[in-house]
Design a protein around this motif. Structure first.
Motif, PDB file in Angstrom:
ATOM      1  N   GLY A   2       0.829  -1.200   0.000  1.00 11.91           N
ATOM      2  CA  GLY A   2       0.000   0.000   0.000  1.00 11.91           C
ATOM      3  C   GLY A   2       0.862   1.248   0.000  1.00 11.91           C
ATOM      4  N   SER A   3       1.684   1.380   1.006  1.00 12.53           N
ATOM      5  CA  SER A   3       2.643   2.476   1.056  1.00 12.53           C
ATOM      6  C   SER A   3       4.032   1.873   0.870  1.00 12.53           C
ATOM      7  CB  SER A   3       2.552   3.219   2.394  1.00 12.53           C
ATOM      8  OG  SER A   3       2.836   2.330   3.452  1.00 12.53           O
ATOM      9  N   THR A   4       4.857   2.538   0.109  1.00 13.02           N
ATOM     10  CA  THR A   4       6.149   1.971  -0.229  1.00 13.02           C
ATOM     11  C   THR A   4       7.282   2.651   0.519  1.00 13.02           C
ATOM     12  OG1 THR A   4       6.429   3.449  -2.103  1.00 13.02           O
ATOM     13  CG2 THR A   4       5.408   1.316  -2.546  1.00 13.02           C
ATOM     14  N   VAL A   5       8.356   1.902   0.676  1.00 10.97           N
ATOM     15  CA  VAL A   5       9.600   2.415   1.236  1.00 10.97           C
ATOM     16  C   VAL A   5      10.630   2.324   0.127  1.00 10.97           C
ATOM     17  CG1 VAL A   5      11.423   1.992   2.918  1.00 10.97           C
ATOM     18  CG2 VAL A   5       9.041   1.642   3.559  1.00 10.97           C
ATOM     19  N   ASN A   6      11.257   3.438  -0.188  1.00  6.52           N
ATOM     20  CA  ASN A   6      12.316   3.466  -1.191  1.00  6.52           C
ATOM     21  C   ASN A   6      13.582   3.979  -0.517  1.00  6.52           C
ATOM     22  OD1 ASN A   6      10.951   2.733  -3.685  1.00  6.52           O
ATOM     23  ND2 ASN A   6       9.790   4.615  -3.367  1.00  6.52           N
ATOM     24  N   VAL A   7      14.658   3.208  -0.621  1.00  9.03           N
ATOM     25  CA  VAL A   7      15.939   3.601  -0.047  1.00  9.03           C
ATOM     26  C   VAL A   7      16.949   3.647  -1.177  1.00  9.03           C
ATOM     27  CG1 VAL A   7      17.763   2.960   1.562  1.00  9.03           C
ATOM     28  CG2 VAL A   7      15.389   2.518   2.158  1.00  9.03           C
ATOM     29  N   MET A   8      17.630   4.772  -1.280  1.00  5.35           N
ATOM     30  CA  MET A   8      18.700   4.921  -2.258  1.00  5.35           C
ATOM     31  C   MET A   8      19.932   5.405  -1.505  1.00  5.35           C
ATOM     32  SD  MET A   8      19.019   7.370  -5.619  1.00  5.35           S
ATOM     33  CE  MET A   8      17.405   6.986  -6.169  1.00  5.35           C
ATOM     34  N   LEU A   9      20.927   4.541  -1.421  1.00  9.65           N
ATOM     35  CA  LEU A   9      22.145   4.871  -0.699  1.00  9.65           C
ATOM     36  C   LEU A   9      23.328   4.917  -1.650  1.00  9.65           C
ATOM     37  CD1 LEU A   9      21.999   2.509   2.393  1.00  9.65           C
ATOM     38  CD2 LEU A   9      21.873   4.971   2.432  1.00  9.65           C
ATOM     39  N   PRO A  10      24.142   5.943  -1.563  1.00  3.91           N
ATOM     40  CA  PRO A  10      25.401   5.868  -2.296  1.00  3.91           C
ATOM     41  C   PRO A  10      26.267   4.778  -1.655  1.00  3.91           C
ATOM     42  CG  PRO A  10      24.966   8.104  -1.519  1.00  3.91           C
ATOM     43  CD  PRO A  10      23.948   7.221  -0.904  1.00  3.91           C
ATOM     44  N   LEU A  11      26.912   3.976  -2.463  1.00  3.82           N
ATOM     45  CA  LEU A  11      27.724   2.889  -1.929  1.00  3.82           C
ATOM     46  C   LEU A  11      28.868   3.399  -1.069  1.00  3.82           C
ATOM     47  CD1 LEU A  11      27.870   0.439  -4.956  1.00  3.82           C
ATOM     48  CD2 LEU A  11      26.545   0.221  -2.867  1.00  3.82           C
ATOM     49  N   SER A  12      29.292   4.620  -1.294  1.00  4.77           N
ATOM     50  CA  SER A  12      30.388   5.174  -0.491  1.00  4.77           C
ATOM     51  C   SER A  12      29.982   5.401   0.967  1.00  4.77           C
ATOM     52  CB  SER A  12      30.883   6.480  -1.106  1.00  4.77           C
ATOM     53  OG  SER A  12      29.825   7.421  -1.156  1.00  4.77           O
ATOM     54  N   GLU A  13      28.677   5.440   1.260  1.00  2.20           N
ATOM     55  CA  GLU A  13      28.214   5.649   2.632  1.00  2.20           C
ATOM     56  C   GLU A  13      27.998   4.358   3.412  1.00  2.20           C
ATOM     57  OE1 GLU A  13      24.901   8.222   3.077  1.00  2.20           O
ATOM     58  OE2 GLU A  13      25.800   9.802   1.865  1.00  2.20           O
ATOM     59  N   ILE A  14      27.978   3.216   2.742  1.00  4.76           N
ATOM     60  CA  ILE A  14      27.774   1.943   3.442  1.00  4.76           C
ATOM     61  C   ILE A  14      29.078   1.549   4.117  1.00  4.76           C
ATOM     62  CG2 ILE A  14      27.262  -0.508   3.160  1.00  4.76           C
ATOM     63  CD1 ILE A  14      25.430   0.229   0.849  1.00  4.76           C
ATOM     64  N   ARG A  15      29.026   1.348   5.431  1.00 12.07           N
ATOM     65  CA  ARG A  15      30.228   0.985   6.196  1.00 12.07           C
ATOM     66  C   ARG A  15      30.413  -0.525   6.246  1.00 12.07           C
ATOM     67  NH1 ARG A  15      32.537   4.274   4.522  1.00 12.07           N
ATOM     68  NH2 ARG A  15      31.808   6.328   4.866  1.00 12.07           N
ATOM     69  N   TYR A  16      29.383  -1.236   6.607  1.00 13.47           N
ATOM     70  CA  TYR A  16      29.448  -2.693   6.592  1.00 13.47           C
ATOM     71  C   TYR A  16      28.054  -3.267   6.562  1.00 13.47           C
ATOM     72  CZ  TYR A  16      28.758  -2.565  11.692  1.00 13.47           C
ATOM     73  OH  TYR A  16      28.281  -2.346  12.952  1.00 13.47           O
ATOM     74  N   ILE A  17      27.986  -4.565   6.291  1.00 11.16           N
ATOM     75  CA  ILE A  17      26.713  -5.274   6.225  1.00 11.16           C
ATOM     76  C   ILE A  17      26.798  -6.446   7.177  1.00 11.16           C
ATOM     77  CG2 ILE A  17      25.151  -6.593   4.760  1.00 11.16           C
ATOM     78  CD1 ILE A  17      26.027  -4.824   2.456  1.00 11.16           C
ATOM     79  N   ASP A  18      25.853  -6.502   8.086  1.00  9.99           N
ATOM     80  CA  ASP A  18      25.773  -7.571   9.069  1.00  9.99           C
ATOM     81  C   ASP A  18      24.838  -8.650   8.526  1.00  9.99           C
ATOM     82  OD1 ASP A  18      26.001  -8.948  11.462  1.00  9.99           O
ATOM     83  OD2 ASP A  18      24.457  -7.768  12.467  1.00  9.99           O
ATOM     84  N   VAL A  19      25.335  -9.896   8.445  1.00 10.02           N
ATOM     85  CA  VAL A  19      24.532 -11.011   7.938  1.00 10.02           C
ATOM     86  C   VAL A  19      24.118 -11.867   9.119  1.00 10.02           C
ATOM     87  CG1 VAL A  19      24.530 -13.049   6.456  1.00 10.02           C
ATOM     88  CG2 VAL A  19      25.782 -11.015   5.745  1.00 10.02           C
ATOM     89  N   ARG A  20      22.828 -12.167   9.224  1.00  8.70           N
ATOM     90  CA  ARG A  20      22.299 -12.994  10.320  1.00  8.70           C
ATOM     91  C   ARG A  20      21.561 -14.191   9.756  1.00  8.70           C
ATOM     92  NH1 ARG A  20      22.068  -9.901  15.404  1.00  8.70           N
ATOM     93  NH2 ARG A  20      23.862  -8.546  15.082  1.00  8.70           N
ATOM     94  N   GLN A  21      21.880 -15.382  10.286  1.00  7.39           N
ATOM     95  CA  GLN A  21      21.190 -16.604   9.912  1.00  7.39           C
ATOM     96  C   GLN A  21      21.133 -17.508  11.130  1.00  7.39           C
ATOM     97  OE1 GLN A  21      24.029 -17.411   6.583  1.00  7.39           O
ATOM     98  NE2 GLN A  21      22.175 -18.025   5.496  1.00  7.39           N
ATOM     99  N   ASN A  22      19.961 -18.051  11.433  1.00  3.58           N
ATOM    100  CA  ASN A  22      19.889 -19.063  12.479  1.00  3.58           C
ATOM    101  C   ASN A  22      20.226 -20.415  11.845  1.00  3.58           C
ATOM    102  OD1 ASN A  22      17.510 -20.130  11.320  1.00  3.58           O
ATOM    103  ND2 ASN A  22      16.218 -18.776  12.554  1.00  3.58           N
ATOM    104  N   VAL A  23      20.199 -21.474  12.631  1.00  2.01           N
ATOM    105  CA  VAL A  23      20.626 -22.788  12.144  1.00  2.01           C
ATOM    106  C   VAL A  23      19.761 -23.257  10.978  1.00  2.01           C
ATOM    107  CG1 VAL A  23      20.889 -25.208  12.783  1.00  2.01           C
ATOM    108  CG2 VAL A  23      21.573 -23.441  14.375  1.00  2.01           C
ATOM    109  N   ILE A  24      18.449 -23.108  11.102  1.00  4.73           N
ATOM    110  CA  ILE A  24      17.550 -23.549  10.025  1.00  4.73           C
ATOM    111  C   ILE A  24      17.786 -22.729   8.769  1.00  4.73           C
ATOM    112  CG2 ILE A  24      15.131 -23.722   9.331  1.00  4.73           C
ATOM    113  CD1 ILE A  24      14.510 -24.314  12.292  1.00  4.73           C
ATOM    114  N   GLN A  25      17.944 -21.419   8.910  1.00  5.95           N
ATOM    115  CA  GLN A  25      18.189 -20.569   7.753  1.00  5.95           C
ATOM    116  C   GLN A  25      19.534 -20.902   7.100  1.00  5.95           C
ATOM    117  OE1 GLN A  25      17.861 -16.754   9.656  1.00  5.95           O
ATOM    118  NE2 GLN A  25      15.724 -16.507   9.021  1.00  5.95           N
ATOM    119  N   LEU A  26      20.515 -21.228   7.911  1.00 11.41           N
ATOM    120  CA  LEU A  26      21.818 -21.603   7.376  1.00 11.41           C
ATOM    121  C   LEU A  26      21.717 -22.877   6.541  1.00 11.41           C
ATOM    122  CD1 LEU A  26      24.717 -20.597   7.491  1.00 11.41           C
ATOM    123  CD2 LEU A  26      25.084 -22.056   9.454  1.00 11.41           C
TER     124      LEU A  26
END
Length: 189
Positions: free
Chosen positions: A110-134
């Motif tokens: 219904g309502s949208t979220v749009n995110v546009m980030l310059p790649l130079s501003e991304i510091r790191y990405i945290d990846v999370r997975q539990n045992v089943i997801q892994l």
């Protein structure tokens, strides 16, 4: 081709696309099994349950009748179907692409979220997975930037691989932005 891809494929090179996992429907399957099992237990033990709750029980069930339990089963089925359709829409309406210099995320029905980030501003990405997801090969990422609040994107297929691709592109962008140090020969006086 989805909306973000249509918008950016003509003007910029798309480096990576995210895919979302169908294993996200495990929750709905679990809820269906739980509700179905509870109604089946009520159906099988209807006389025992009513006898335990009603001291004047004469052996004939009044509340947990097969007709009432059929309606309960139908209601539970409709509830699980509604949850599944809502989850499918939310997954279908999510899209992530990475261009040569931007991270783009779009989500919402219904309502949208749009995110546009310059790649130079991304510091790191945290990846999370539990045992089943892994085991099943999906998980979530949390994108950490300098100024904005981190945001979480769930149900990604191979999230660690996607995060590596984003971070590789981020480092390429940072290398092109940094001024190169040039050694200038000293002037002779």
């Amino acid at each position: 081709m989805r909306k973000l891809e249509r918008t950016y494929s003509g003007t910029e090179r798309i480096v990576a696309r995210a895919r979302f996992s169908a294993w996200a429907f495990l929750r709905e399957i679990f809820i269906a099994a739980l509700l179905g099992g509870a109604i089946a237990a009520l159906w099988i033990y209807a006389a025992d349950i009513e006898g335990f709750l009603d001291p004047n029980f004469n052996g004939t069930v009044r509340y947990l009748t097969p007709d009432n339990l059929k309606w309960a089963l139908l209601g539970a089925g409709c509830f699980v179907l509604l949850l599944t359709v809502m989850r499918a829409l939310s997954i279908y309406m999510q899209e992530i692409i990475v261009t040569e210099d931007k991270f783009l995320y779009r989500s919402g029905v219904g309502s949208t979220v749009n995110v546009m980030l310059p790649l130079s501003e991304i510091r790191y990405i945290d990846v999370r997975q539990n045992v089943i997801q892994l085991i099943l090969g999906y998980g979530q990422i949390k994108v950490i930037t300098d100024g904005e609040e981190p945001f979480v994107i769930k149900n990604l297929v191979r999230p660690e691989r996607f995060a590596r691709r984003i971070m590789r592109q981020c480092s390429d962008v940072r290398e092109n932005i940094r001024p190169r140090l040039q050694l200038v020969p000293a002037k002779k006086h």
